[in-house]
Motif scaffolding. Structure first.
Motif, mmCIF file in Angstrom:
data_model
loop_
_atom_site.group_PDB
_atom_site.id
_atom_site.type_symbol
_atom_site.label_atom_id
_atom_site.label_comp_id
_atom_site.label_asym_id
_atom_site.label_seq_id
_atom_site.Cartn_x
_atom_site.Cartn_y
_atom_site.Cartn_z
ATOM 1 N N UNK A 193 0.868 -1.185 0.000
ATOM 2 C CA UNK A 193 0.000 0.000 0.000
ATOM 3 C C UNK A 193 0.900 1.228 0.000
ATOM 4 N N UNK A 194 0.634 2.155 -0.918
ATOM 5 C CA UNK A 194 1.459 3.359 -1.047
ATOM 6 C C UNK A 194 0.555 4.582 -1.164
ATOM 7 N N UNK A 195 1.194 5.745 -1.103
ATOM 8 C CA UNK A 195 0.455 7.001 -1.151
ATOM 9 C C UNK A 195 1.108 7.929 -2.172
ATOM 10 N N UNK A 196 0.264 8.597 -2.973
ATOM 11 C CA UNK A 196 0.738 9.549 -3.984
ATOM 12 C C UNK A 196 0.455 10.965 -3.500
ATOM 13 N N UNK A 197 1.461 11.677 -2.968
ATOM 14 C CA UNK A 197 1.225 13.020 -2.419
ATOM 15 C C UNK A 197 0.709 14.010 -3.452
ATOM 16 N N UNK A 205 -7.820 2.270 5.692
ATOM 17 C CA UNK A 205 -6.673 2.766 4.921
ATOM 18 C C UNK A 205 -6.115 4.032 5.553
ATOM 19 N N UNK A 206 -6.984 4.951 5.937
ATOM 20 C CA UNK A 206 -6.538 6.210 6.532
ATOM 21 C C UNK A 206 -5.879 5.960 7.881
ATOM 22 N N UNK A 207 -6.416 5.030 8.663
ATOM 23 C CA UNK A 207 -5.802 4.687 9.961
ATOM 24 C C UNK A 207 -4.382 4.184 9.762
ATOM 25 N N UNK A 265 0.600 11.154 10.800
ATOM 26 C CA UNK A 265 -0.313 12.266 10.558
ATOM 27 C C UNK A 265 -1.647 12.009 11.256
ATOM 28 N N UNK A 266 -2.531 12.988 11.166
ATOM 29 C CA UNK A 266 -3.866 12.858 11.727
ATOM 30 C C UNK A 266 -4.882 13.305 10.675
ATOM 31 N N UNK A 267 -4.852 12.646 9.531
ATOM 32 C CA UNK A 267 -5.695 13.005 8.402
ATOM 33 C C UNK A 267 -7.066 12.349 8.539
ATOM 34 N N UNK A 268 -8.052 12.958 7.865
ATOM 35 C CA UNK A 268 -9.412 12.442 7.836
ATOM 36 C C UNK A 268 -9.725 11.875 6.457
ATOM 37 N N UNK A 269 -10.799 11.100 6.367
ATOM 38 C CA UNK A 269 -11.172 10.457 5.104
ATOM 39 C C UNK A 269 -11.327 11.470 3.989
ATOM 40 N N UNK A 270 -11.958 12.596 4.272
ATOM 41 C CA UNK A 270 -12.226 13.590 3.235
ATOM 42 C C UNK A 270 -10.996 14.402 2.842
ATOM 43 N N UNK A 271 -9.862 14.180 3.509
ATOM 44 C CA UNK A 271 -8.625 14.873 3.138
ATOM 45 C C UNK A 271 -7.978 14.251 1.902
ATOM 46 N N UNK A 272 -8.476 13.102 1.473
ATOM 47 C CA UNK A 272 -7.878 12.375 0.356
ATOM 48 C C UNK A 272 -8.797 12.414 -0.864
ATOM 49 N N UNK A 323 -11.830 -2.749 -2.409
ATOM 50 C CA UNK A 323 -11.566 -2.996 -0.992
ATOM 51 C C UNK A 323 -11.130 -1.727 -0.266
ATOM 52 N N UNK A 324 -10.324 -0.875 -0.920
ATOM 53 C CA UNK A 324 -9.910 0.343 -0.220
ATOM 54 C C UNK A 324 -10.995 1.412 -0.268
ATOM 55 N N UNK A 325 -11.837 1.377 -1.313
ATOM 56 C CA UNK A 325 -12.944 2.327 -1.385
ATOM 57 C C UNK A 325 -13.986 2.005 -0.314
ATOM 58 N N UNK A 326 -14.255 0.718 -0.108
ATOM 59 C CA UNK A 326 -15.271 0.311 0.859
ATOM 60 C C UNK A 326 -14.776 0.348 2.296
ATOM 61 N N UNK A 327 -13.467 0.418 2.488
ATOM 62 C CA UNK A 327 -12.896 0.448 3.840
ATOM 63 C C UNK A 327 -11.908 1.609 3.966
ATOM 64 N N UNK A 328 -12.392 2.773 3.637
ATOM 65 C CA UNK A 328 -11.541 3.962 3.663
ATOM 66 C C UNK A 328 -10.943 4.219 5.037
ATOM 67 N N UNK A 329 -11.739 4.004 6.076
ATOM 68 C CA UNK A 329 -11.272 4.290 7.438
ATOM 69 C C UNK A 329 -10.045 3.446 7.791
#
Length: 303
Positions: free
Chosen positions: A57-61, A97-99, A107-114, A89-95
């Motif tokens: 799992x990776x992140x694209x800034x 992934x963000x955790x 960080x302390x990001x929220x679901x809507x920050x992405x 799977x990541x769309x249905x379990x966003x929380x």
């Protein structure tokens, strides 16, 4: 294609030294992740989510989105079905992934920050067959293929597999409704077609001159909000197309740009649609084209 090394005036044929196990490829990718995917942040390998275990799992800034990377040893598996399932799977379990993101990167990001519409999946394998390439060529599928080949003498070839006919392709498979409602692949036409002809021509003129800066530059990539011009995986500039003008974001940090005429604005402490701390706002003509391209070139040379 034959690969040779030159030693003592003689050519030596370098033969493939294939990875034996998928986990060997995964370990190599994990250990050299920053070199292979400089534009991404590594979060976790063997990430368990729902009924699936994601290899990486990776992140694209630059797009504020998540990327799944899956490893395949051979060319016998279906990619499109698995890709849709994993993206779902990541769309249905966003929380979840963000955790994981917050825990690993502090960080302390929220679901809507992405931006979940920019979620992508990258398959890495030693080979792909024509059916796999065709099945993932649909613009509706945010799936990319990368071929990795290990040779003798510690040589590694790593390259993106170009999609056959991707610019003209219709949807090859029906994307599941939950994924289709969240993820959209964008094209240049999506971003420019609903603007007037003057803005379209202005964008095309700047695009032409930007691509002329280096022989190895490829066509820009469309995102939801801008056209991304890349080198070595990094956006060196982004063009946001407005109703009557274009904005150009220059991807340099504050203090790195030499702008003698103060043509750019400092957006280092502001929300922004593109990447970088500088933007040329409200371009309506080509009067400053030469100077603007010189500014953009400074970013290109740093990437």
């Amino acid at each position: 294609m034959s690969l040779f090394s030159l030693k003592n005036g003689s050519l030596k044929n370098i033969k493939p030294n294939y990875f034996i196990l998928e986990k060997d490829i995964e370990e190599f990718v994990k250990n050299h992740f920053n070199e292979l995917f400089a534009e991404l942040n590594f979060i976790k390998n063997q990430f368990s989510i729902g009924d699936y275990i994601i290899d990486i799992l990776a992140y694209a800034p630059q797009t504020k989105s998540f990327v799944i990377i899956e490893i395949k040893k051979g060319k016998d598996s279906s990619l499109s079905d698995q890709g849709v399932s994993y993206l779902n799977s990541i769309i249905n379990r966003k929380a979840d992934v963000v955790l994981e993101y917050n825990q690993k990167l502090g960080f302390n990001m929220k679901i809507n920050d992405f931006d979940w519409t920019e979620s992508k999946l990258k398959f890495i394998s030693q080979e792909f067959n024509r059916y796999q390439i065709d099945a993932t060529a649909s613009p509706a599928l945010p799936i990319e293929l990368y071929k990795i080949t290990r040779y003798d003498d510690n040589l590694i070839e790593f390259k993106k597999v170009e999609k056959y006919g991707s610019s003209k392709s219709e949807n090859i498979i029906k994307v599941s409704k939950s994924l289709d409602a969240t993820i959209k692949s964008y094209t240049e036409e999506d971003l420019i077609n609903h603007h007037n002809s003057n803005v379209q021509e202005l964008y095309k003129e700047y695009k032409k001159h930007i691509l002329d800066l280096a022989i190895d530059l490829k066509e820009p990539i469309a995102t939801k909000t801008y056209m991304a011009f890349k080198k070595n995986g990094y956006n060196f500039c982004d063009i946001v197309i407005q109703k009557k003008s274009i904005d150009i974001f220059i991807n340099l940090k504050k203090g790195e740009l030499n702008d003698a005429t103060n043509r750019t604005s400092d957006v280092s402490n502001k929300g922004k649609a593109g990447n970088g701390d500088y933007v040329i706002k409200g371009i309506t003509n080509i009067n400053n084209l030469e100077y603007d391209i010189a500014l953009i070139k400074q970013s290109l040379l740093k990437k």
